[in-house]
Design a protein around this motif. Structure first.
Motif, PDB file in Angstrom:
ATOM      1  N   MET A   1      92.818 104.518  30.271  1.00 18.00           N
ATOM      2  CA  MET A   1      92.482 103.114  30.508  1.00 18.00           C
ATOM      3  C   MET A   1      91.939 102.967  31.928  1.00 18.00           C
ATOM      4  SD  MET A   1      94.938  99.746  30.190  1.00 18.00           S
ATOM      5  CE  MET A   1      95.176 100.065  28.454  1.00 18.00           C
ATOM      6  N   THR A   2      90.865 102.226  32.077  1.00 19.17           N
ATOM      7  CA  THR A   2      90.269 102.024  33.394  1.00 19.17           C
ATOM      8  C   THR A   2      91.177 101.166  34.262  1.00 19.17           C
ATOM      9  OG1 THR A   2      88.094 102.109  32.378  1.00 19.17           O
ATOM     10  CG2 THR A   2      88.213 101.240  34.605  1.00 19.17           C
ATOM     11  N   ASP A   3      91.290 101.524  35.533  1.00 18.04           N
ATOM     12  CA  ASP A   3      92.149 100.766  36.456  1.00 18.04           C
ATOM     13  C   ASP A   3      91.320  99.679  37.137  1.00 18.04           C
ATOM     14  OD1 ASP A   3      94.099  99.853  38.086  1.00 18.04           O
ATOM     15  OD2 ASP A   3      93.930 101.499  39.539  1.00 18.04           O
ATOM     16  N   HIS A   4      91.373  98.518  36.542  1.00 16.88           N
ATOM     17  CA  HIS A   4      90.629  97.396  37.114  1.00 16.88           C
ATOM     18  C   HIS A   4      91.618  96.483  37.843  1.00 16.88           C
ATOM     19  CE1 HIS A   4      86.565  97.890  35.444  1.00 16.88           C
ATOM     20  NE2 HIS A   4      87.192  98.496  34.444  1.00 16.88           N
ATOM     21  N   THR A   5      91.350  96.158  39.109  1.00 15.13           N
ATOM     22  CA  THR A   5      92.178  95.191  39.825  1.00 15.13           C
ATOM     23  C   THR A   5      91.814  93.793  39.378  1.00 15.13           C
ATOM     24  OG1 THR A   5      90.614  94.936  41.646  1.00 15.13           O
ATOM     25  CG2 THR A   5      92.192  96.763  41.806  1.00 15.13           C
ATOM     26  N   THR A   6      92.553  92.855  39.855  1.00 14.42           N
ATOM     27  CA  THR A   6      92.286  91.456  39.481  1.00 14.42           C
ATOM     28  C   THR A   6      91.611  90.693  40.623  1.00 14.42           C
ATOM     29  OG1 THR A   6      94.519  90.833  40.198  1.00 14.42           O
ATOM     30  CG2 THR A   6      94.199  91.390  37.873  1.00 14.42           C
ATOM     31  N   GLY A   7      91.017  91.445  41.590  1.00 12.48           N
ATOM     32  CA  GLY A   7      90.329  90.775  42.688  1.00 12.48           C
ATOM     33  C   GLY A   7      89.147  89.957  42.223  1.00 12.48           C
ATOM     34  N   TRP A   8      88.581  90.319  41.067  1.00  9.28           N
ATOM     35  CA  TRP A   8      87.426  89.574  40.546  1.00  9.28           C
ATOM     36  C   TRP A   8      87.773  88.127  40.234  1.00  9.28           C
ATOM     37  CZ3 TRP A   8      88.726  87.700  35.830  1.00  9.28           C
ATOM     38  CH2 TRP A   8      89.716  88.404  35.101  1.00  9.28           C
ATOM     39  N   ARG A   9      89.061  87.845  40.062  1.00 14.23           N
ATOM     40  CA  ARG A   9      89.445  86.469  39.736  1.00 14.23           C
ATOM     41  C   ARG A   9      89.011  85.490  40.848  1.00 14.23           C
ATOM     42  NH1 ARG A   9      93.422  86.064  35.639  1.00 14.23           N
ATOM     43  NH2 ARG A   9      94.324  88.081  35.008  1.00 14.23           N
ATOM     44  N   ASP A  10      88.979  85.994  42.073  1.00 16.41           N
ATOM     45  CA  ASP A  10      88.587  85.099  43.179  1.00 16.41           C
ATOM     46  C   ASP A  10      87.116  84.712  43.080  1.00 16.41           C
ATOM     47  OD1 ASP A  10      91.145  85.268  44.158  1.00 16.41           O
ATOM     48  OD2 ASP A  10      90.684  86.969  45.488  1.00 16.41           O
ATOM     49  N   ARG A  11      86.328  85.537  42.386  1.00 11.69           N
ATOM     50  CA  ARG A  11      84.890  85.253  42.238  1.00 11.69           C
ATOM     51  C   ARG A  11      84.559  84.589  40.903  1.00 11.69           C
ATOM     52  NH1 ARG A  11      82.299  89.707  41.381  1.00 11.69           N
ATOM     53  NH2 ARG A  11      84.078  91.127  41.135  1.00 11.69           N
ATOM     54  N   ALA A  12      85.547  84.473  40.023  1.00 14.71           N
ATOM     55  CA  ALA A  12      85.300  83.990  38.665  1.00 14.71           C
ATOM     56  C   ALA A  12      84.893  82.519  38.643  1.00 14.71           C
ATOM     57  CB  ALA A  12      86.543  84.199  37.805  1.00 14.71           C
ATOM     58  N   ALA A  13      83.870  82.233  37.841  1.00 17.54           N
ATOM     59  CA  ALA A  13      83.397  80.854  37.720  1.00 17.54           C
ATOM     60  C   ALA A  13      84.426  79.959  37.047  1.00 17.54           C
ATOM     61  CB  ALA A  13      82.085  80.824  36.946  1.00 17.54           C
ATOM     62  N   CYS A  14      85.286  80.555  36.240  1.00 15.92           N
ATOM     63  CA  CYS A  14      86.239  79.748  35.471  1.00 15.92           C
ATOM     64  C   CYS A  14      87.376  79.199  36.325  1.00 15.92           C
ATOM     65  CB  CYS A  14      86.819  80.573  34.326  1.00 15.92           C
ATOM     66  SG  CYS A  14      87.718  82.054  34.881  1.00 15.92           S
ATOM     67  N   ARG A  15      87.488  79.654  37.568  1.00 16.34           N
ATOM     68  CA  ARG A  15      88.620  79.227  38.378  1.00 16.34           C
ATOM     69  C   ARG A  15      88.567  77.741  38.708  1.00 16.34           C
ATOM     70  NH1 ARG A  15      84.954  81.344  41.899  1.00 16.34           N
ATOM     71  NH2 ARG A  15      84.700  80.349  43.954  1.00 16.34           N
ATOM     72  N   VAL A  16      87.382  77.138  38.570  1.00 11.71           N
ATOM     73  CA  VAL A  16      87.260  75.704  38.846  1.00 11.71           C
ATOM     74  C   VAL A  16      87.141  74.898  37.556  1.00 11.71           C
ATOM     75  CG1 VAL A  16      86.211  76.088  41.108  1.00 11.71           C
ATOM     76  CG2 VAL A  16      84.748  75.905  39.094  1.00 11.71           C
ATOM     77  N   GLU A  17      87.310  75.586  36.408  1.00  8.74           N
ATOM     78  CA  GLU A  17      87.210  74.902  35.104  1.00  8.74           C
ATOM     79  C   GLU A  17      88.604  74.643  34.548  1.00  8.74           C
ATOM     80  OE1 GLU A  17      84.444  73.906  33.745  1.00  8.74           O
ATOM     81  OE2 GLU A  17      82.981  74.932  35.007  1.00  8.74           O
ATOM     82  N   ASP A  18      88.656  73.802  33.533  1.00 11.02           N
ATOM     83  CA  ASP A  18      89.915  73.541  32.821  1.00 11.02           C
ATOM     84  C   ASP A  18      90.308  74.815  32.062  1.00 11.02           C
ATOM     85  OD1 ASP A  18      92.018  72.732  31.276  1.00 11.02           O
ATOM     86  OD2 ASP A  18      90.949  71.098  30.272  1.00 11.02           O
ATOM     87  N   PRO A  19      91.457  75.420  32.325  1.00 12.65           N
ATOM     88  CA  PRO A  19      91.845  76.661  31.641  1.00 12.65           C
ATOM     89  C   PRO A  19      91.863  76.539  30.112  1.00 12.65           C
ATOM     90  CG  PRO A  19      93.284  76.241  33.502  1.00 12.65           C
ATOM     91  CD  PRO A  19      92.435  75.005  33.328  1.00 12.65           C
ATOM     92  N   ASP A  20      92.187  75.335  29.606  1.00  6.34           N
ATOM     93  CA  ASP A  20      92.255  75.160  28.151  1.00  6.34           C
ATOM     94  C   ASP A  20      90.896  75.379  27.483  1.00  6.34           C
ATOM     95  OD1 ASP A  20      94.925  74.611  28.277  1.00  6.34           O
ATOM     96  OD2 ASP A  20      94.678  72.424  28.229  1.00  6.34           O
ATOM     97  N   LEU A  21      89.805  75.209  28.251  1.00  8.41           N
ATOM     98  CA  LEU A  21      88.470  75.412  27.683  1.00  8.41           C
ATOM     99  C   LEU A  21      88.312  76.829  27.137  1.00  8.41           C
ATOM    100  CD1 LEU A  21      85.484  74.553  27.238  1.00  8.41           C
ATOM    101  CD2 LEU A  21      85.035  75.352  29.571  1.00  8.41           C
ATOM    102  N   PHE A  22      88.987  77.798  27.754  1.00 11.53           N
ATOM    103  CA  PHE A  22      88.791  79.205  27.400  1.00 11.53           C
ATOM    104  C   PHE A  22      89.766  79.694  26.321  1.00 11.53           C
ATOM    105  CE2 PHE A  22      87.081  78.418  31.544  1.00 11.53           C
ATOM    106  CZ  PHE A  22      85.855  79.062  31.503  1.00 11.53           C
ATOM    107  N   PHE A  23      90.502  78.758  25.748  1.00 10.45           N
ATOM    108  CA  PHE A  23      91.431  79.113  24.673  1.00 10.45           C
ATOM    109  C   PHE A  23      91.244  78.160  23.498  1.00 10.45           C
ATOM    110  CE2 PHE A  23      93.231  80.960  28.441  1.00 10.45           C
ATOM    111  CZ  PHE A  23      93.690  82.200  27.998  1.00 10.45           C
ATOM    112  N   PRO A  24      90.134  78.318  22.769  1.00  5.81           N
ATOM    113  CA  PRO A  24      89.881  77.451  21.607  1.00  5.81           C
ATOM    114  C   PRO A  24      91.011  77.588  20.589  1.00  5.81           C
ATOM    115  CG  PRO A  24      87.932  78.742  22.161  1.00  5.81           C
ATOM    116  CD  PRO A  24      89.062  79.305  22.964  1.00  5.81           C
TER     117      PRO A  24
END
Length: 227
Positions: A1-24
Motif C-alpha cells: 500500500m502506498t504511504d500517502h500522508t494527509t498533508g494534501w488536506r490543507d490544499r483540498a478545495a473541499c475544506r471550504v465546502e459543506d462536508p455533507d455535499l461529498f456524502f450523497p
C-alpha cells in the motif's frame, strides 16, 4: 500500500465546502446530482490525485474522494462485475428459444434444422416429443394436424403411439415382437405384409386391409389412407 500522508488536506478545495455535499445519500436522482456537484469541486482541486490515491489505499467505503464515488472506486480496485454465466445448453433451452406460437393453437420451430446436440441430430418433432413424453420417440414422429410445420407435442405421435392408436381402433391391444418392438396390429396392410414375410396364417381383417390399400394405390398412386 502506498504511504500517502494527509498533508494534501490543507490544499483540498473541499475544506471550504459543506462536508455533507461529498456524502450523497442513496442512489436516487437527487443523490446522483449531488455526487456530480461534489465531483465538480474535485475537478478544480489541486489535491485531487493525492486524495484519490489515499481513498483507494485506505478503501474508503463511502463518499466522493478524488472525484470518484464509492462505486467507481470499487470498480477500479476489483474490476467490473462479471456477467452471469449463460445457462447450460439443453434440449429444453433450445426448445424455449426457438419456438413461437401459431394461430389456432399450433406451434412453429424457427432456425436451422436439424439441431446438433451432444453428438446427436434432432428434428424439431423429435425434440418436441422427447421433452413432452420423457422418452425418445420410436420410429418417425408425424403430425396429427393439418398445419405444415406444426411441432406442438399434442399434435405429434411416434410409431409406437400410432400402433397403439391403431390397435385401439382395431379393437385390440398393441402387437409386440419378441424383442418388445411395437408392430402394426392385425387389420392393417403392414400386418398383412408381416404375415406374408413370416409365413403366418393371414386373417380376414388383414386381407381386407391389404385389398383396400391395393385399390387406393390404383386410384391415387399411394397405399396410404387420407389422414
Amino acid at each position: 500500500m502506498t504511504d500517502h500522508t494527509t498533508g494534501w488536506r490543507d490544499r483540498a478545495a473541499c475544506r471550504v465546502e459543506d462536508p455533507d455535499l461529498f456524502f450523497p445519500d442513496g442512489t436516487t436522482g437527487d443523490a446522483a446530482a449531488q455526487a456530480e456537484q461534489a465531483k465538480a469541486v474535485c475537478r478544480r482541486c489541486p489535491a485531487l490525485a493525492d486524495c484519490r490515491q489515499w481513498a483507494l489505499d485506505t478503501r474508503q467505503p463511502a463518499g466522493v474522494w478524488g472525484g470518484l464515488t464509492d462505486t467507481e472506486r470499487h470498480a477500479l480496485l476489483h474490476g467490473p462485475a462479471r456477467p452471469a454465466a449463460p445457462p447450460p445448453r439443453t434440449l429444453q433451452t433450445i426448445w424455449d428459444s426457438r419456438t413461437e406460437p401459431l394461430q389456432g393453437g399450433h406451434l412453429a420451430f424457427t432456425g436451422w434444422v436439424p439441431v446438433n446436440f451432444q453428438g446427436h441430430r434432432y428434428t424439431p418433432r423429435q425434440i418436441a416429443f422427447e421433452l413432452d413424453r420423457g422418452r425418445p420417440p420410436v420410429g418417425p414422429v408425424r403430425r396429427t394436424c393439418d398445419v405444415d410445420g406444426c411441432v406442438l407435442p399434442a399434435h405429434l405421435m411416434d410409431q409406437q403411439e400410432r400402433a397403439e392408436r391403431d390397435g385401439a381402433v382395431a379393437g385390440g391391444p398393441p402387437v409386440l415382437s419378441p424383442s418388445g418392438q411395437v408392430l402394426a396390429p392385425c387389420g392393417t396392410r403392414s400386418a398383412y405384409q408381416r404375415h406374408v414375410r413370416n409365413k403366418e396364417p393371414i386373417d380376414a381383417a388383414c386381407r381386407a386391409a391389404n385389398t383396400a390399400a391395393h385399390n387406393r394405390l390404383l386410384r391415387t398412386g399411394t397405399t396410404k389412407a387420407p389422414a
